[in-house]
Design an enzyme around this catalytic site. Structure first.
Site, short mmCIF file in Angstrom:
data_model
loop_
_atom_site.label_atom_id
_atom_site.label_comp_id
_atom_site.label_asym_id
_atom_site.label_seq_id
_atom_site.Cartn_x
_atom_site.Cartn_y
_atom_site.Cartn_z
N HIS A 18 0.66 -1.11 0.07
CA HIS A 18 0.03 0.02 -0.02
C HIS A 18 0.87 1.31 0.05
O HIS A 18 0.50 2.09 -0.80
CB HIS A 18 -1.00 0.19 1.33
CG HIS A 18 -1.82 -1.15 1.35
ND1 HIS A 18 -2.28 -1.63 2.63
CD2 HIS A 18 -2.92 -1.46 0.57
CE1 HIS A 18 -3.16 -2.67 2.39
NE2 HIS A 18 -3.79 -2.25 1.45
N LYS A 42 -16.04 -6.33 6.63
CA LYS A 42 -14.83 -6.83 7.13
C LYS A 42 -14.87 -6.46 8.81
O LYS A 42 -15.54 -5.47 9.06
CB LYS A 42 -13.57 -6.33 6.48
CG LYS A 42 -13.41 -6.53 5.16
CD LYS A 42 -12.11 -5.82 4.74
CE LYS A 42 -11.94 -6.45 3.06
NZ LYS A 42 -10.63 -5.52 2.38
N ARG A 97 -2.75 -6.48 -7.46
CA ARG A 97 -1.52 -7.30 -7.54
C ARG A 97 -1.88 -8.47 -8.56
O ARG A 97 -1.05 -8.76 -9.06
CB ARG A 97 -1.40 -8.10 -6.27
CG ARG A 97 -1.14 -7.00 -5.28
CD ARG A 97 -1.37 -7.65 -3.76
NE ARG A 97 -2.87 -7.66 -3.64
CZ ARG A 97 -3.88 -8.32 -2.54
NH1 ARG A 97 -3.12 -8.55 -1.46
NH2 ARG A 97 -4.88 -8.35 -2.71
N SER A 134 -3.00 -7.40 3.87
CA SER A 134 -3.33 -6.99 5.24
C SER A 134 -3.73 -8.37 5.53
O SER A 134 -3.36 -8.75 7.08
CB SER A 134 -4.35 -6.11 5.41
OG SER A 134 -3.96 -4.82 4.58
#
Ligand code: PNS
Length: 168
Positions: A18, A42, A97, A134
């Site tokens: 990030h 989340k 990614r 993460s």
């Protein structure tokens, strides 16, 4: 006219991947707002205030200075595009990614464009950050693995102390 962009995410916690995207975007835009957004899908490990503090500490550690050009803020409710309007940003920055990231991000980019004509620009992750996420970092830290290749020292410390607290 100055170019203003918002880089939103859960950032729970921010990773070196990030931070690399933030650094590169800050070099392209006149103003970059890193935005910790509440994602109801989340359950975060860190509060939004802790995530902001970790982002600020990480930017400082890496010599990426936050100030007028680079700010860190939170959005606990409401639409991302409304925040973009509030800060006069016409662009959202997202890192990706792999193709799964694009599958996840594309509908959001299309909705944000449809809602308020805010464009999303995708930045390819640097190859060395391609496997960092993460959630994986949290898992490795929880199992006492070494996360120093993936996160700043401030984040590594916060992960270690959160893991120690949970283990009592
Ligand atoms: O890091 P994440 O959790 O993948 O980030 C997703 C996030 C929080 C940026 C996204 O869910 C979002 O933009 N939420 C704000 C609410 C919103 O505007 N939703 C409609 C368009 S996606």
């Amino acid at each position: 006219m100055s170019s203003i962009a918002v880089y939103p995410g859960s950032f729970d916690p921010i990773t070196l991947g990030h931070l690399d995207v933030a650094r590169r975007a800050a070099g392209i835009f006149d103003e970059l707002h890193i935005l910790v957004v509440h994602n109801p899908a989340k359950s975060p490990l860190f509060s939004s205030e802790e995530r902001v503090e970790l982002i600020r500490a990480s930017l400082g550690e890496l010599g990426i200075h936050s100030g007028a050009k680079l700010s860190v803020d939170t959005l606990d409710s409401g639409l991302l595009v409304n925040y973009c309007k509030m800060v006069s940003a016409s662009t959202i920055i997202k890192g990706f990614r792999n193709s799964s990231d694009l599958d996840y991000e594309l509908p959001m980019a299309q909705v944000n464009k449809d809602l308020a004509a805010v464009e999303t620009i995708f930045m390819a992750s640097a190859p060395e950050h391609g496997l960092v996420s993460s959630s994986l970092v949290k898992q490795v830290a929880e199992l006492d693995g070494d996360v120093s290749k993936y996160v700043s020292r401030a984040v590594a410390r916060a992960l270690a102390s959160s893991s120690a607290n949970r283990k009592g």
